[in-house]
Enzyme design. Structure first.
Site, PDB file in Angstrom:
ATOM      1  N   ALA A  66       0.832  -1.201   0.000  1.00 45.30           N
ATOM      2  CA  ALA A  66       0.000   0.000   0.000  1.00 45.30           C
ATOM      3  C   ALA A  66       0.867   1.252   0.000  1.00 45.30           C
ATOM      4  O   ALA A  66       2.012   1.240   0.457  1.00 45.30           O
ATOM      5  CB  ALA A  66      -0.918  -0.002   1.216  1.00 45.30           C
ATOM      6  N   GLY A 110      -0.034  -5.296   0.698  1.00 44.63           N
ATOM      7  CA  GLY A 110      -1.214  -5.334  -0.151  1.00 44.63           C
ATOM      8  C   GLY A 110      -0.955  -5.948  -1.509  1.00 44.63           C
ATOM      9  O   GLY A 110      -1.870  -6.489  -2.137  1.00 44.63           O
ATOM     10  N   GLU A 113      -1.391  -9.545  -0.915  1.00 37.12           N
ATOM     11  CA  GLU A 113      -2.821  -9.798  -0.710  1.00 37.12           C
ATOM     12  C   GLU A 113      -3.579  -9.769  -2.034  1.00 37.12           C
ATOM     13  O   GLU A 113      -4.498 -10.566  -2.247  1.00 37.12           O
ATOM     14  CB  GLU A 113      -3.382  -8.775   0.277  1.00 37.12           C
ATOM     15  CG  GLU A 113      -2.885  -9.036   1.696  1.00 37.12           C
ATOM     16  CD  GLU A 113      -3.197  -7.921   2.669  1.00 37.12           C
ATOM     17  OE1 GLU A 113      -3.519  -8.219   3.829  1.00 37.12           O
ATOM     18  OE2 GLU A 113      -3.109  -6.729   2.272  1.00 37.12           O
ATOM     19  N   GLU A 133       3.663  -5.498   7.183  1.00 31.06           N
ATOM     20  CA  GLU A 133       2.897  -4.449   7.855  1.00 31.06           C
ATOM     21  C   GLU A 133       3.287  -4.262   9.315  1.00 31.06           C
ATOM     22  O   GLU A 133       3.226  -3.144   9.848  1.00 31.06           O
ATOM     23  CB  GLU A 133       1.388  -4.765   7.768  1.00 31.06           C
ATOM     24  CG  GLU A 133       0.792  -4.664   6.388  1.00 31.06           C
ATOM     25  CD  GLU A 133       0.849  -5.941   5.580  1.00 31.06           C
ATOM     26  OE1 GLU A 133       0.134  -6.038   4.577  1.00 31.06           O
ATOM     27  OE2 GLU A 133       1.630  -6.853   5.956  1.00 31.06           O
TER      28      GLU A 133
END
Length: 259
Positions: A66, A110, A113, A133
């Protein structure tokens, strides 16, 4: 085809290739990219001529995660109002057409993911995967704790998520997180090759088969078997079933029409 600023969409019928295109940020996911990806996928979904989708980045990074600069100022209410990245995870995770991730370079946070939301993962040698993260005081929030655990098991998922460490593609393959690892120069072509093979099958059978496999992660065995059986019976009403079986007996290649 719509013009986008953070992705490139190329139709190579019967495939569509979506390329994440923020190279200056190692393809970090931001809200604009999420919105554009969902829009592109919605458009592709309506096209019967497109039967499989490949999502890729560049050689240096599929996606490094992200966009932290964007997230840094967001409040919990901002996250609730926008859904943050959930619209993308939901779209890819429940997409009716098969989706293949073609990975190279960094696949983090992300980005991993997003890859795990896809149906099949091809990685280049040297690719690094991780959920870092924890290193910035948060945790995976786009399926990392759930999909990673289902893929590699509790203990390896705990190690990756709690340490924030990365693993190479070769180890990811051994753990069952990646379908195959190929030389760096071949990862996108290998993903396309698989996509073309899938696209040659009956579209309705593909859709129902994909749904049944996804149900295996959600339902008890007895309910999953019932869903599978009903889906199998339903396919006997399709023209593709008639064509497929007729072609088999006639020793020719079937011509599936998605009917």
């Amino acid at each position: 085809m719509a013009e986008y600023s953070t992705i490139i969409v190329k139709e190579e019928t019967p495939l569509a290739v979506i390329t994440l295109n923020r190279p200056e940020a190692r393809n970090a996911l931001n809200m604009r990219m999420v919105t554009e990806l969902v829009d592109a996928l919605n458009g592709i979904e309506k096209k019967d001529t497109i039967r499989c989708v490949v999502i890729t980045g560049n050689d240096r990074a599929f996606s490094a995660g992200a966009d932290i600069k964007e997230m840094e100022s967001m409040s919990p209410i901002d996250m609730v109002k926008t859904g943050h990245f959930f619209p993308l995870w939901d779209k890819v995770g429940h997409y009716p057409k098969p989706v293949i991730a073609a990975l190279s370079g960094y696949v983090l946070g992300g980005g991993l993911e997003l890859a795990m939301s896809c149906d099949i993962i091809v990685a280049a040698e040297g690719t690094k995967l991780g959920q870092p993260e924890i290193n910035i005081g948060v945790m995976p929030g786009g399926g990392g704790t759930q999909r990673l655990t289902r893929a590699v098991g509790k203990y390896k998922a705990m190690e990756m998520i709690l340490t924030g460490g990365m693993i190479p593609a070769e180890q990811a393959h051994a753990l069952g997180l990646v379908n195959r690892v190929v030389p760096q120069e071949a990862y996108l072509e290998e993903a396309k090759r698989i996509a073309l093979e899938i696209a040659s099958k009956g579209p309705i059978a593909l859709r129902l088969a994909k749904e049944a496999v996804l149900k295996a992660e959600e339902l008890p065995l007895s309910e999953g078997l019932e869903f599978e059986r009903k889906s199998f019976y339903l396919l006997f009403s399709s023209e593709d079933k008639k064509e497929g079986m007729k072609a088999f007996t006639e020793k020719r290649k079937p011509e599936f029409r998605g009917a």
